[in-house]
Design a protein around this motif. Structure first.
Motif, PDB file in Angstrom:
ATOM      1  N   LEU A 190       0.832  -1.195   0.000  1.00  0.00           N
ATOM      2  CA  LEU A 190       0.000   0.000   0.000  1.00  0.00           C
ATOM      3  C   LEU A 190       0.867   1.245   0.000  1.00  0.00           C
ATOM      4  O   LEU A 190       2.015   1.223   0.469  1.00  0.00           O
ATOM      5  CB  LEU A 190      -0.889   0.022   1.253  1.00  0.00           C
ATOM      6  CG  LEU A 190      -1.842  -1.155   1.462  1.00  0.00           C
ATOM      7  CD1 LEU A 190      -2.474  -1.064   2.844  1.00  0.00           C
ATOM      8  CD2 LEU A 190      -2.892  -1.188   0.383  1.00  0.00           C
ATOM      9  N   GLY A 244      -2.591   4.417   2.273  1.00  0.00           N
ATOM     10  CA  GLY A 244      -3.425   3.229   2.332  1.00  0.00           C
ATOM     11  C   GLY A 244      -4.014   2.817   0.998  1.00  0.00           C
ATOM     12  O   GLY A 244      -4.831   1.898   0.944  1.00  0.00           O
ATOM     13  N   VAL A 245      -3.621   3.470  -0.085  1.00  0.00           N
ATOM     14  CA  VAL A 245      -4.153   3.173  -1.415  1.00  0.00           C
ATOM     15  C   VAL A 245      -3.153   2.304  -2.171  1.00  0.00           C
ATOM     16  O   VAL A 245      -1.985   2.685  -2.315  1.00  0.00           O
ATOM     17  CB  VAL A 245      -4.420   4.476  -2.193  1.00  0.00           C
ATOM     18  CG1 VAL A 245      -4.897   4.146  -3.599  1.00  0.00           C
ATOM     19  CG2 VAL A 245      -5.449   5.320  -1.452  1.00  0.00           C
ATOM     20  N   PRO A 246      -3.578   1.139  -2.636  1.00  0.00           N
ATOM     21  CA  PRO A 246      -2.657   0.248  -3.348  1.00  0.00           C
ATOM     22  C   PRO A 246      -2.020   0.898  -4.572  1.00  0.00           C
ATOM     23  O   PRO A 246      -0.854   0.608  -4.891  1.00  0.00           O
ATOM     24  CB  PRO A 246      -3.551  -0.919  -3.753  1.00  0.00           C
ATOM     25  CG  PRO A 246      -4.673  -0.899  -2.768  1.00  0.00           C
ATOM     26  CD  PRO A 246      -4.901   0.536  -2.454  1.00  0.00           C
ATOM     27  N   ASP A 247      -2.768   1.765  -5.256  1.00  0.00           N
ATOM     28  CA  ASP A 247      -2.242   2.396  -6.469  1.00  0.00           C
ATOM     29  C   ASP A 247      -1.015   3.253  -6.171  1.00  0.00           C
ATOM     30  O   ASP A 247      -0.258   3.594  -7.084  1.00  0.00           O
ATOM     31  CB  ASP A 247      -3.321   3.266  -7.124  1.00  0.00           C
ATOM     32  CG  ASP A 247      -4.633   2.516  -7.291  1.00  0.00           C
ATOM     33  OD1 ASP A 247      -5.274   2.225  -6.261  1.00  0.00           O
ATOM     34  OD2 ASP A 247      -5.028   2.244  -8.436  1.00  0.00           O
TER      35      ASP A 247
END
Lengths: 462, 108
Positions: B59, B63-66
């Protein structure tokens, strides 16, 4: 696209083994009105009776998630297998939510987790689950669970986990595995399968896995999504690309309604786009009649709000064309009928303008065949048959042209009742007797009307 | 993936497949030494017209996987591309458990 298929915005499956005991989707942008179906899996310690999970998202509260099914020892009792799975749903509001992420988080679970969020359009967003999900458990066996849908066109799914880590599950008959993987070390198998087609008519359907059949300890939930009222299919194609047989009739029946029959809120725009084509692109068979019927109504039968404009656009939404642009067959008659009206049958409000625009054309732009008659008929009326309001002006404007700009044949009669009539053979070499271009105007020809017979580059006009 | 029992140690290779809505997929295969657990290489396969162009591991700080910095970008790849040990090492992955300690998915 069938109801229940994944929308293109659906994010990829996620598997994790993080200390946070969670898994988060990549960013995705679901369309307004879509149903989000979140499938979450969490590994648990053997005999764990206190595990739960929750779905959250990045919208900060715009989405409201409802738990539809939870299968675990805590939820269903000690007779069920270890492992935890849960199905939750949320509806994307009319204004959309933009780009979001969705997370499943386990409490008192092991680290391994997984999530798959399926974006589904056309679902009943009030009652998305067609039936109460049916939950089950078994060991040393494949899974087989029968359910009975109640709505025509519902789509069935099977979510499962195998805590004993046999091989990845495979889909049963007439089903497809959407997710089949191990999570953690791996420590647990997870599975989501979907029936290949909607269930129509409503009734019994069995969701199942084909393998493994030994060494597993399974928990599962079989559920079905309910389509919105008005149909479950928007595509009907009959194609015969390579053979010599006829392509049979294709029919689509789609209804899109913005209804607010009893409330005081506005019924928002309803839009329908329909195209029906009968094409013989490369074959020698005739292209049979293509017909499209579109009705757009803004009605306010008994309320006090205004009935807004009802429009039918022939340029972009409704068209019936018979074209043979390169073949030698004749281009048959194309016709468009459009009749919008603004009616106030019994009320006191004004009946606003009704307008219709239609332009059918029969053209042979590059062939040698004749361009047959092109006809346009339009009638507009402002009637006040029984009321006391004034009847406003009714007007019609029609232009009928028969043109042969670069060809050598004569331009035949162009006929219009009141208006301009123009018969042109612009670059015809000669217009002789027997090939007379005639422009005819009948009835109420005024000084404002033009009657013209032209042969602009010919050797003469007779 | 070979049939195993819970508690058995994962054996090479480790395969992860991520399919889009049309079942066009990106597949990451990681090979490693079963004894030392050291990653030796792998491959990435991307189906023609697959929507996804990246394998996202872990992540971002938000907290964003991208937004993770552990990305295998295969934009434009159609077919299979070998991945040596170095790209894994460059992303902080030395043993297979380094990858498995994080989440993995695919993105646009």
């Amino acid at each position: 696209m069938a109801f229940g298929d994944a929308d293109a915005s659906t994010p990829a499956f996620v598997k994790a083994n993080a200390a946070g005991k969670n898994a988060t989707t990549a960013s995705f942008t679901p369309p307004a009105g879509a149903l989000l179906v979140a499938c979450g899996w969490h590994d648990t310690a053997g005999g764990n009776l206190t595990n739960t999970s929750v779905i959250t998202d990045s919208t900060g509260g715009t989405l409201t998630w409802a738990i539809r099914s939870t299968v675990s020892k805590q939820s269903d009792g000690t007779g069920f297998a270890n492992g935890h799975l849960q199905v939750s749903t949320a509806v994307v509001p009319g204004g959309g939510v933009g780009s979001i992420t969705v997370t499943t988080t386990g409490t008192n679970t092991n680290n391994p987790a997984a999530i798959y969020v399926r974006v589904v359009t056309g679902a009943d967003t009030t009652t998305p689950m067609d039936i109460t999900p049916v939950e089950g458990t078994n060991t040393n066996s494949a899974i087989s669970q029968a359910i009975s849908t109640v709505t025509d066109g519902a789509r069935a799914f099977l979510i499962a986990c195998d805590w004993n880590l046999a091989a990845n599950m495979t889909a049963g008959t007439s089903q497809t595995a959407v997710a089949a993987d191990g999570i953690g070390g791996p420590d647990m198998r997870v599975y989501l399968g979907v029936q290949n087609a909607v269930t129509s008519p409503a009734g019994s359907v069995t969701m199942s896995t084909a393998s493994p059949t030994t060494g597993n300890t399974n928990n599962w939930s079989a559920f079905a999504l309910r389509p919105a009222a008005g149909g479950s299919s928007t595509n009907a194609n009959a194609e015969n690309a390579g053979s010599t047989g006829a392509a049979n009739a294709a029919a689509v029946d789609a209804q899109i309604n913005a209804g607010n029959t009893t409330a005081t809120g506005t019924a928002n725009d309803a839009a329908a786009a329909a195209s029906v084509n009968a094409e013989a692109i490369a074959a020698t068979g005739a292209a049979n009649t293509a017909a499209a019927t579109v009705a757009v109504n803004a009605e306010n039968a008994s309320g006090s709000g205004a009935a807004f404009d009802a429009t039918v656009s022939t340029a972009t939404q409704t068209s019936a064309n018979a074209e043979t642009t390169t073949a030698t067959g004749a281009a048959n008659t194309s016709s468009i009928a459009a009749g919008p009206s603004a009616d106030v049958a019994t009320g006191t409000a004004t009946a606003n303008d009704a307008s219709a625009a239609a332009s059918p054309a029969a053209e042979a732009t590059s062939g040698t065949a004749a361009a047959m008659d092109a006809q346009a008929a339009a009638a507009t009326a402002a009637g006040s048959a029984a009321g006391s309001g004034a009847a406003f002006d009714a007007s019609v404007s029609v232009t009928a042209e028969a043109e042969l700009i670069t060809a050598v044949a004569a331009a035949f009669a162009a006929t219009v009742s009141d208006g301009d009539a123009d018969a042109r053979a612009t670059s015809a070499p000669l217009v002789t007797a027997g090939r007379t271009s005639t422009a005819v105007v009948t009835d109420q020809c005024t000084s404002a009307d033009a009657v013209t017979a032209r042969a602009t580059s010919s050797g003469g006009v007779t | 993936m070979a049939s195993r029992a819970r508690g058995d140690q994962l054996q090479s290779p480790w395969v992860s497949r991520f399919a889009d809505y049309q079942d066009k997929a990106i597949t990451l295969t990681v090979t490693f030494n079963n004894s030392t657990r050291s990653i030796t290489g792998g491959s990435i396969t991307r189906d023609a017209s697959c929507m996804y162009t990246k394998v996202l591991i872990g992540l971002g700080g938000d907290g964003v996987p991208d937004h993770t910095d552990k990305v295998f970008d295969v934009s434009g790849l159609e077919g299979t591309q070998s991945v040596g040990k170095a790209p894994f090492t460059a992303r902080g992955f030395n043993v297979i458990e380094d990858i498995q300690a994080l989440q993995i998915t695919a993105g646009l």
